[in-house]
Design a protein around this motif. Structure first.
Motif, short mmCIF file in Angstrom:
data_model
loop_
_atom_site.label_atom_id
_atom_site.label_comp_id
_atom_site.label_asym_id
_atom_site.label_seq_id
_atom_site.Cartn_x
_atom_site.Cartn_y
_atom_site.Cartn_z
N CYS A 1 -33.31 -22.01 52.83
CA CYS A 1 -32.32 -22.94 52.50
C CYS A 1 -31.43 -22.65 51.21
CB CYS A 1 -32.83 -24.25 52.08
SG CYS A 1 -33.94 -24.99 53.76
N CYS A 2 -32.28 -22.24 50.19
CA CYS A 2 -31.37 -22.11 48.72
C CYS A 2 -31.77 -20.62 48.06
CB CYS A 2 -31.97 -23.07 47.60
SG CYS A 2 -33.58 -23.05 47.41
N GLY A 3 -32.51 -19.86 48.90
CA GLY A 3 -32.53 -18.52 48.30
C GLY A 3 -33.56 -18.32 47.38
N ARG A 4 -34.35 -19.51 46.56
CA ARG A 4 -35.07 -19.34 45.64
C ARG A 4 -36.65 -18.73 46.18
NH1 ARG A 4 -34.01 -22.63 41.25
NH2 ARG A 4 -35.77 -21.72 40.24
N HIS A 5 -37.53 -18.46 45.47
CA HIS A 5 -38.71 -17.97 45.66
C HIS A 5 -39.66 -19.29 46.55
CE1 HIS A 5 -38.55 -14.28 44.19
NE2 HIS A 5 -38.12 -14.53 42.76
N VAL A 6 -40.25 -18.89 47.63
CA VAL A 6 -41.37 -19.93 48.19
C VAL A 6 -42.72 -19.44 47.69
CG1 VAL A 6 -42.51 -20.57 50.27
CG2 VAL A 6 -39.81 -20.30 50.19
N VAL A 7 -43.43 -20.32 47.17
CA VAL A 7 -44.99 -19.99 46.47
C VAL A 7 -45.75 -20.90 47.16
CG1 VAL A 7 -43.59 -19.57 44.01
CG2 VAL A 7 -44.37 -21.99 44.59
N GLU A 8 -47.17 -20.35 47.07
CA GLU A 8 -48.20 -20.90 47.67
C GLU A 8 -48.90 -22.18 46.94
OE1 GLU A 8 -52.56 -20.21 50.02
OE2 GLU A 8 -51.70 -18.63 48.66
N LYS A 9 -49.16 -23.19 47.22
CA LYS A 9 -49.73 -24.44 46.51
C LYS A 9 -50.86 -24.77 47.36
CE LYS A 9 -45.82 -26.10 43.76
NZ LYS A 9 -45.13 -27.10 43.37
N GLU A 10 -51.54 -25.92 47.20
CA GLU A 10 -52.90 -26.29 47.72
C GLU A 10 -52.73 -26.46 49.24
OE1 GLU A 10 -56.60 -29.36 47.31
OE2 GLU A 10 -54.95 -29.43 45.62
N LYS A 11 -51.47 -27.39 49.51
CA LYS A 11 -51.19 -27.84 50.94
C LYS A 11 -50.26 -27.14 51.46
CE LYS A 11 -52.93 -32.34 49.52
NZ LYS A 11 -52.62 -34.14 49.75
N GLY A 12 -49.53 -26.34 51.05
CA GLY A 12 -48.31 -25.52 51.59
C GLY A 12 -47.68 -24.78 50.98
N TYR A 13 -46.65 -24.11 51.68
CA TYR A 13 -45.82 -23.12 50.80
C TYR A 13 -44.48 -23.67 50.76
CZ TYR A 13 -49.64 -20.71 53.06
OH TYR A 13 -51.01 -20.31 53.70
#
Length: 715
Positions: A615-627
């Motif tokens: 959607c915006c080109g930023r990084h996707v990071v892993e958290k406890e419940k999702g990415y």
């Protein structure tokens, strides 16, 4: 009419059967001059802080410490009905007295007394104190009921334990949670246990391996090794000399027989350790299995610290032994050295865990697998503890060459003694587990024993194959539940006097629950294979211990508290002194604790980047419940609990999410149809709608078996 109050319905039924109260009513049984009811665990519990003042509903630093003077209790919602039944039974005009039949220990005492006082009962009560649920033990117990007041100090110690845990847990959890902006659970026993795990992990991570240099030679068919060399140059210098030597002189040749005494009987902690080492069971699993066996009248009371029996039990040992040996089909002569397991001074509230005579008539096949295995362990230990000592023949051999001593050692089991009985019942599992940990016994036994008869001390033999062997030192091992239980049991031992009985944190009854809580709230995780699981601290656990002051995380201080609780139980230490010490410690902590610098970085680790947001080109990071997209203004997320993937029998793993973000699609094999139950392969294609939500579509390529059908689903 007497009212008997047990801890659980199953125990109440066993008692009622023996004393003739077999008429079933709502929440109790009646008959033969008795009413028999039960508590279902803790019916009455300490109230929450807001019961003292409404302002405590919010967690604020300025409200700490919370130190009640008059303690409030409440009825647990889930068990309110049963409390009401007990209260009505206590108030009946025909009830002239009570029999306290909760578990014969500190917690059982607390459970009964809190119900008794909460119901405002004033009627006299007596104490049933038994170590077995066998019919005869129950009958004998009712013939020898104790005055309730004899256990007042036990109740006082239980109150101290409960209230100290509340003060430390409630205040320290609120203190650190408010200071660091996230929930950080703290416990009087839990946190020192976590500290030991974190410290062990830090030692492993900070370990720097050092080179090890040893020389080896072969002479008369036997390989022997030297002591460790400090540096490689010295080892190489000796190696060069060895290459010039022709003979090695036998300077030591000794064979001695060493006795290995029969093992002690099981305390709960010792049983939990062996069940973890031999069977891979967690401490909680072992306690649950043993508690069930106790309620089925197959073993004695499980929550015991003792490993001995009392003198008055000596007479029953031969008869019980005969039944157990017959049950397991052991046909050889069985020695009975009863004095080995008898010691009145080392039995407190309860003797060691042993099987009951009912085992002889039990159908093992009808027991759950875990209970079968634990019962076999307990039975094997009882029989072998009474047996002859095992005898190991140990041979030590020494060669001298180039002014250097080379050693070889071998052990062989000469007389199996008690081990023969243990192996018979356990199928050799215990012997294998023991020998796996005995590196010396695995090191060259066959070679040494085969060639030893040809050697003579003082003679020289041809020298062959001198070698320089390089290795590296290794760190300590991660904690298993076996080794952690041992560490908990020994905590503080070096700082405490020899005569102190309880050197450790927690008790045999509470250590399993402590470990389980650490895992459940995310401070520790179990890692490893099916047989061996290691306890590894999480980042959250390490962060907590890093900011925790010494007085909260100190195993030695907690061990000292455990000893003082035991002293309160015996009437040799004032409960007011114990509680004053706890309150003083927590007050000092609140007043003087300083926030650790850079704790924000410590508490919030860098998040792992797994791809680019569509959607915006930023990084996707892993958290406890999702990415999640790292831009908080962007709502894109791939949830780990994803109904679309769950419908396919799949999970949104990190690998799957990364593939979707990188390629926009991912191939999945072995998906399961919810309608037919058949499996198939497919490709999931991801797109994004106008609300920045992920939309998934199945795409079937040639040969994937769905004939090009597709379906859409929003994440």
């Amino acid at each position: 009419m007497k009212l008997v109050i047990a801890e659980k319905p199953s125990v109440a039924q066993s008692i009622a059967k023996v004393i003739g109260a077999e008429k079933r009513e709502d929440g109790y049984l009646e008959g033969n001059g008795y009413l028999v009811s039960w508590c279902v665990g803790h019916l009455v519990e300490l109230a929450s802080p807001e019961s003292y003042d409404e302002r405590y509903e919010k967690w604020r630093y300025e409200d700490l410490p919370i130190l009640p003077k008059d303690w409030n209790y409440q009825i647990a919602d889930a068990t309110r009905k049963q409390f009401g039944i007990l209260k009505k039974l206590m108030e009946r005009d025909d009830v002239t007295g009570l029999v306290e039949a909760t578990d014969a220990g500190r917690e059982g005492e607390l459970i009964f007394r809190l119900v008794y006082h909460q119901a405002k009962c004033k009627k006299p009560f007596e104490r049933l104190w038994i170590s077995s649920m066998e019919d005869q033990a129950i009958s004998d117990g009712f013939s020898n009921l104790k005055a309730g007041k004899e256990y007042d100090d036990l109740y006082t110690a239980a109150l101290c334990r409960e209230r100290a845990d509340w003060i430390v847990g409630m205040n320290a959890t609120r203190l650190f949670s408010t200071l660091y902006g996230q929930t950080l659970n703290v416990g009087r026993v839990m946190t020192p246990t976590l500290a030991m795990i974190v410290e062990r992990e830090a030692e492993i991570e900070g370990f720097k391996p050092e080179p090890i240099y040893r020389l080896s030679i072969k002479s008369a068919g036997i390989v022997a090794t030297s002591d460790r060399f400090e540096n490689k140059q010295d080892a190489e210098a000796v190696l060069n000399r060895l290459k010039e030597e022709k003979m090695a002189l036998v300077t030591k040749l000794e064979t001695t027989d060493k006795q290995e005494k029969a093992p002690q009987l099981y305390s709960l902690t010792a049983l939990q350790r062996d069940a973890n080492r031999f069977l891979g069971f967690t401490a909680q699993q072992t306690l649950d299995y043993t508690q069930s066996l106790y309620e089925k009248k197959l073993v004695t009371y499980p929550r015991t610290d003792s490993r001995f029996l009392t003198e008055d039990m000596e007479g029953m040992i031969p008869g019980l032994m005969d039944k157990l040996v017959w049950k397991f089909g052991y046909t050889r002569h069985v020695p009975i050295h009863a004095k080995q397991v008898i010691d009145n001074k080392k039995v407190n509230d309860h003797h060691a865990i042993i099987p009951t005579a009912n085992v002889a008539d039990a159908e093992f096949g009808e027991l759950p697998s875990g209970e079968q295995k634990v019962l076999s362990l307990i039975t094997a230990r009882f029989i072998s503890a009474l047996g002859d000592a095992a005898v190991r023949s140990e041979t030590e051999l020494g060669f001298t060459c180039a002014d250097t001593v080379f050693r070889a050692k071998a052990k062989v089991l000469k007389e199996k003694g008690w081990r023969d009985i243990q192996d018979w019942i356990m199928g050799g599992n215990a012997e294998r587990a023991d020998s796996e940990n005995d590196e010396e016994e695995q090191n060259g036994n066959a070679d040494i024993l085969a060639y030893i008869t040809a050697l003579t001390k003082g003679n020289s033999y041809p020298l062959q194959d001198p070698k320089l062997e390089e290795g590296r030192t290794t760190p300590k091992k991660h904690f298993t539940e076996d080794s952690l239980l041992s560490a908990m049991e020994r905590a503080g031992a070096e700082e405490m006097p020899e005569e102190v009985e309880r050197k450790g944190i927690g008790t045999s009854a509470t250590r399993a629950a402590t470990i389980e809580k650490l895992v459940r709230i995310g401070f520790v995780e179990r890692k490893g294979n099916k047989k061996t699981k290691y306890l590894i601290p999480t980042h959250k656990g390490v962060a907590l211990i890093t900011v925790m002051p010494e007085q909260i995380q100190s195993p030695s201080m907690t061990a000292e508290w455990e000893q003082k609780l035991l002293d309160v139980e015996r009437g040799s230490y004032a409960d007011s002194s114990f509680m004053d010490e706890i309150e003083e410690m927590i007050t000092d902590l609140v007043k003087n604790y300083k926030i650790i610098e850079d704790a924000e970085v410590l508490m919030h680790p860098a998040l792992e980047e797994i791809g680019t947001c569509p959607c915006c080109g930023r990084h996707v990071v892993e958290k406890e419940k999702g990415y999640f997209c790292e831009d908080r203004g962007c709502s894109f997320v791939l949830w780990k609990q994803n109904r679309f993937f769950e419908a396919l029998g799949k999970k949104m793993t990190k690998q799957t999410a990364s593939k979707l973000l990188h390629d926009g699609k991912v191939k999945l094999k072995g998906c399961k149809s919810q309608k037919t139950g058949k499996t198939y392969d497919t490709t999931v294609v991801m797109s994004v709608d106008e609300n920045k939500r992920a939309v998934f579509q199945l795409s079937f390529e040639k040969g994937e078996g769905k004939n090009g059908k597709s379906k859409n689903k929003k994440d």
